[in-house]
Motif scaffolding. Sequence first.
Motif, PDB file in Angstrom:
ATOM      1  N   ARG A   1       0.836  -1.201   0.000  1.00 17.31           N
ATOM      2  CA  ARG A   1       0.000   0.000   0.000  1.00 17.31           C
ATOM      3  C   ARG A   1       0.871   1.252   0.000  1.00 17.31           C
ATOM      4  NH1 ARG A   1      -2.919  -2.530   4.580  1.00 17.31           N
ATOM      5  NH2 ARG A   1      -4.518  -3.808   3.616  1.00 17.31           N
ATOM      6  N   THR A   2       1.901   1.250   0.852  1.00 18.04           N
ATOM      7  CA  THR A   2       2.805   2.401   0.929  1.00 18.04           C
ATOM      8  C   THR A   2       3.503   2.616  -0.415  1.00 18.04           C
ATOM      9  OG1 THR A   2       3.170   1.901   3.254  1.00 18.04           O
ATOM     10  CG2 THR A   2       4.734   3.385   2.215  1.00 18.04           C
ATOM     11  N   PHE A   3       3.968   1.510  -1.000  1.00 16.36           N
ATOM     12  CA  PHE A   3       4.638   1.610  -2.295  1.00 16.36           C
ATOM     13  C   PHE A   3       3.668   2.108  -3.369  1.00 16.36           C
ATOM     14  CE2 PHE A   3       5.996  -0.382  -6.321  1.00 16.36           C
ATOM     15  CZ  PHE A   3       7.212   0.248  -6.459  1.00 16.36           C
ATOM     16  N   GLY A   4       2.419   1.622  -3.346  1.00 18.95           N
ATOM     17  CA  GLY A   4       1.422   2.057  -4.326  1.00 18.95           C
ATOM     18  C   GLY A   4       1.084   3.527  -4.186  1.00 18.95           C
ATOM     19  N   ARG A   5       0.956   4.003  -2.930  1.00 15.93           N
ATOM     20  CA  ARG A   5       0.678   5.432  -2.722  1.00 15.93           C
ATOM     21  C   ARG A   5       1.845   6.286  -3.210  1.00 15.93           C
ATOM     22  NH1 ARG A   5      -1.364   3.426   2.387  1.00 15.93           N
ATOM     23  NH2 ARG A   5      -3.632   3.360   2.252  1.00 15.93           N
ATOM     24  N   ALA A   6       3.074   5.789  -2.966  1.00 18.23           N
ATOM     25  CA  ALA A   6       4.253   6.539  -3.416  1.00 18.23           C
ATOM     26  C   ALA A   6       4.324   6.576  -4.934  1.00 18.23           C
ATOM     27  CB  ALA A   6       5.525   5.897  -2.846  1.00 18.23           C
ATOM     28  N   ALA A   7       3.800   5.545  -5.584  1.00 20.88           N
ATOM     29  CA  ALA A   7       3.823   5.506  -7.046  1.00 20.88           C
ATOM     30  C   ALA A   7       2.632   6.226  -7.657  1.00 20.88           C
ATOM     31  CB  ALA A   7       3.846   4.052  -7.524  1.00 20.88           C
ATOM     32  N   GLY A   8       1.710   6.699  -6.815  1.00 25.37           N
ATOM     33  CA  GLY A   8       0.577   7.465  -7.323  1.00 25.37           C
ATOM     34  C   GLY A   8      -0.615   6.602  -7.703  1.00 25.37           C
ATOM     35  N   MET A   9      -0.726   5.424  -7.185  1.00 30.15           N
ATOM     36  CA  MET A   9      -1.846   4.542  -7.515  1.00 30.15           C
ATOM     37  C   MET A   9      -2.992   4.748  -6.531  1.00 30.15           C
ATOM     38  SD  MET A   9       0.037   0.954  -8.178  1.00 30.15           S
ATOM     39  CE  MET A   9       1.333   0.736  -9.352  1.00 30.15           C
ATOM     40  N   ASP A  10      -4.205   4.400  -6.974  1.00 28.12           N
ATOM     41  CA  ASP A  10      -5.377   4.435  -6.107  1.00 28.12           C
ATOM     42  C   ASP A  10      -5.457   3.081  -5.393  1.00 28.12           C
ATOM     43  OD1 ASP A  10      -7.695   4.925  -4.814  1.00 28.12           O
ATOM     44  OD2 ASP A  10      -8.963   4.999  -6.609  1.00 28.12           O
ATOM     45  N   VAL A  11      -4.861   3.009  -4.197  1.00 27.55           N
ATOM     46  CA  VAL A  11      -4.707   1.750  -3.473  1.00 27.55           C
ATOM     47  C   VAL A  11      -6.056   1.200  -3.027  1.00 27.55           C
ATOM     48  CG1 VAL A  11      -3.613   0.687  -1.470  1.00 27.55           C
ATOM     49  CG2 VAL A  11      -2.415   2.447  -2.735  1.00 27.55           C
ATOM     50  N   GLU A  12      -6.964   2.073  -2.581  1.00 25.62           N
ATOM     51  CA  GLU A  12      -8.259   1.610  -2.099  1.00 25.62           C
ATOM     52  C   GLU A  12      -9.058   0.957  -3.228  1.00 25.62           C
ATOM     53  OE1 GLU A  12      -7.026   4.667  -1.319  1.00 25.62           O
ATOM     54  OE2 GLU A  12      -6.567   4.178   0.765  1.00 25.62           O
TER      55      GLU A  12
ATOM     56  N   ILE B   1      -7.803  -0.506  -5.901  1.00 25.64           N
ATOM     57  CA  ILE B   1      -7.150  -1.773  -6.204  1.00 25.64           C
ATOM     58  C   ILE B   1      -7.555  -2.843  -5.183  1.00 25.64           C
ATOM     59  CG2 ILE B   1      -4.911  -2.943  -6.335  1.00 25.64           C
ATOM     60  CD1 ILE B   1      -3.769  -0.303  -7.431  1.00 25.64           C
ATOM     61  N   GLU B   2      -7.625  -2.476  -3.893  1.00 23.79           N
ATOM     62  CA  GLU B   2      -8.027  -3.429  -2.858  1.00 23.79           C
ATOM     63  C   GLU B   2      -9.478  -3.868  -3.036  1.00 23.79           C
ATOM     64  OE1 GLU B   2      -7.176  -1.747   0.954  1.00 23.79           O
ATOM     65  OE2 GLU B   2      -5.050  -2.260   0.825  1.00 23.79           O
ATOM     66  N   ARG B   3     -10.367  -2.909  -3.400  1.00 20.74           N
ATOM     67  CA  ARG B   3     -11.769  -3.282  -3.634  1.00 20.74           C
ATOM     68  C   ARG B   3     -11.878  -4.258  -4.806  1.00 20.74           C
ATOM     69  NH1 ARG B   3     -12.519   2.248  -2.825  1.00 20.74           N
ATOM     70  NH2 ARG B   3     -12.719   2.581  -5.066  1.00 20.74           N
ATOM     71  N   GLU B   4     -11.145  -3.977  -5.883  1.00 20.06           N
ATOM     72  CA  GLU B   4     -11.182  -4.875  -7.041  1.00 20.06           C
ATOM     73  C   GLU B   4     -10.625  -6.255  -6.696  1.00 20.06           C
ATOM     74  OE1 GLU B   4      -9.027  -2.835 -10.050  1.00 20.06           O
ATOM     75  OE2 GLU B   4     -10.653  -1.401 -10.449  1.00 20.06           O
ATOM     76  N   ALA B   5      -9.560  -6.277  -5.893  1.00 21.03           N
ATOM     77  CA  ALA B   5      -8.973  -7.562  -5.498  1.00 21.03           C
ATOM     78  C   ALA B   5      -9.927  -8.348  -4.603  1.00 21.03           C
ATOM     79  CB  ALA B   5      -7.639  -7.346  -4.785  1.00 21.03           C
ATOM     80  N   ALA B   6     -10.617  -7.664  -3.695  1.00 23.11           N
ATOM     81  CA  ALA B   6     -11.587  -8.332  -2.820  1.00 23.11           C
ATOM     82  C   ALA B   6     -12.752  -8.887  -3.641  1.00 23.11           C
ATOM     83  CB  ALA B   6     -12.090  -7.375  -1.750  1.00 23.11           C
TER      84      ALA B   6
END
Length: 149
Positions: A104-115, A117-122
């Motif tokens: 999550r930290t790496f994704g936020r640093a890269a500018g991704m919408d982590v939440e 991505i997590e919803r899609e993965a769930a």
Amino acid sequence: MRLISRLNPAEGVGDFWAYIRRPQPYRWPILGLSMLMTGTLLFWVLQERYYLPPERPQVTYITTFAPGRTDEEIIASNIANEARKDALAAEQAERDEIRREIYRTFGRAAGMDVEKIEREAAAERAREEAAEKARREALIGESIAEPAE
């Protein structure tokens, strides 16, 4: 009746006997060789083979538990194993959560919408679990352990 007259074996035997009676220099060696080859082939094809049944294997049982355990010892062992299994599962869940937090930290640093991505993965995990459950139900039908709804 015409077919039977064409298949008369007496004429064939008579022709064979007339041919054998003619004086030819190699008739007896050829006859002997042909009989030897035919006999050898028949001997090879018709001989019986006896196969003995395989020897029974000697089974050696390796036991990790004492053979004379009481029911109380078995229950205590099972409870201890379940506690160990639960502790290992909790440690694994903790490590998985740490790993997810790192991603999550790496994704936020890269500018991704982590939440997102997590919803899609769930949602994907839920679809896979539902498909697996449907596949199992199709294979084995309704389970005895699970009451019908």
